[in-house]
Design a protein around this motif. Structure first.
Motif, PDB file in Angstrom:
ATOM      1  N   GLU A   8       0.815  -1.138  -0.048  1.00 30.16           N
ATOM      2  CA  GLU A   8      -0.117  -0.127  -0.115  1.00 30.16           C
ATOM      3  C   GLU A   8       0.972   1.401   0.065  1.00 30.16           C
ATOM      4  OE1 GLU A   8      -3.434  -0.140   2.937  1.00 30.16           O
ATOM      5  OE2 GLU A   8      -3.702  -2.228   2.148  1.00 30.16           O
ATOM      6  N   ARG A  25      -3.551  -9.729   4.090  1.00 27.32           N
ATOM      7  CA  ARG A  25      -3.161  -8.944   4.929  1.00 27.32           C
ATOM      8  C   ARG A  25      -2.365  -9.069   5.988  1.00 27.32           C
ATOM      9  NH1 ARG A  25      -6.269  -4.742   3.905  1.00 27.32           N
ATOM     10  NH2 ARG A  25      -6.596  -4.061   5.867  1.00 27.32           N
ATOM     11  N   GLU A  33      -3.087  -2.035   9.104  1.00 21.26           N
ATOM     12  CA  GLU A  33      -3.230  -3.278   8.541  1.00 21.26           C
ATOM     13  C   GLU A  33      -3.152  -2.954   7.076  1.00 21.26           C
ATOM     14  OE1 GLU A  33      -6.509  -6.960   8.660  1.00 21.26           O
ATOM     15  OE2 GLU A  33      -6.884  -5.091   9.907  1.00 21.26           O
ATOM     16  N   THR A  35      -2.539  -4.259   2.846  1.00 17.73           N
ATOM     17  CA  THR A  35      -2.648  -5.548   1.961  1.00 17.73           C
ATOM     18  C   THR A  35      -1.521  -5.612   0.836  1.00 17.73           C
ATOM     19  OG1 THR A  35      -5.135  -5.558   2.030  1.00 17.73           O
ATOM     20  CG2 THR A  35      -4.170  -6.879   0.438  1.00 17.73           C
TER      21      THR A  35
END
Length: 64
Positions: A8, A25, A33, A35
């Motif tokens: 991300e 994740r 958190e 992915t």
């Protein structure tokens, strides 16, 4: 085992025996958190161009 994983838009750190796979994740050391995408995995043709998460880096250095 502490390791780095791009996800991300940042290189995040995590604690675990294996790196996460694309679409998995994980909770980074910074508490986010995130992915993992295919483009985040160099072995699958991805690149490590995103900047390091400074919060993860701080936690990493405090554990060393």
């Amino acid at each position: 085992m502490l390791r780095w994983q791009q996800a991300e838009g940042k290189r995040h750190a995590l604690n675990g025996p294996f790196p996460p796979r694309p679409e998995e994740r994980f909770v980074a050391l910074c508490g986010e958190e995130v992915t993992v995408a295919v483009r985040d995995v160099p072995q699958l043709g991805g690149h490590w161009f995103d900047p390091t998460c400074t919060a993860c880096e701080s936690v990493w250095l405090a554990r060393c």
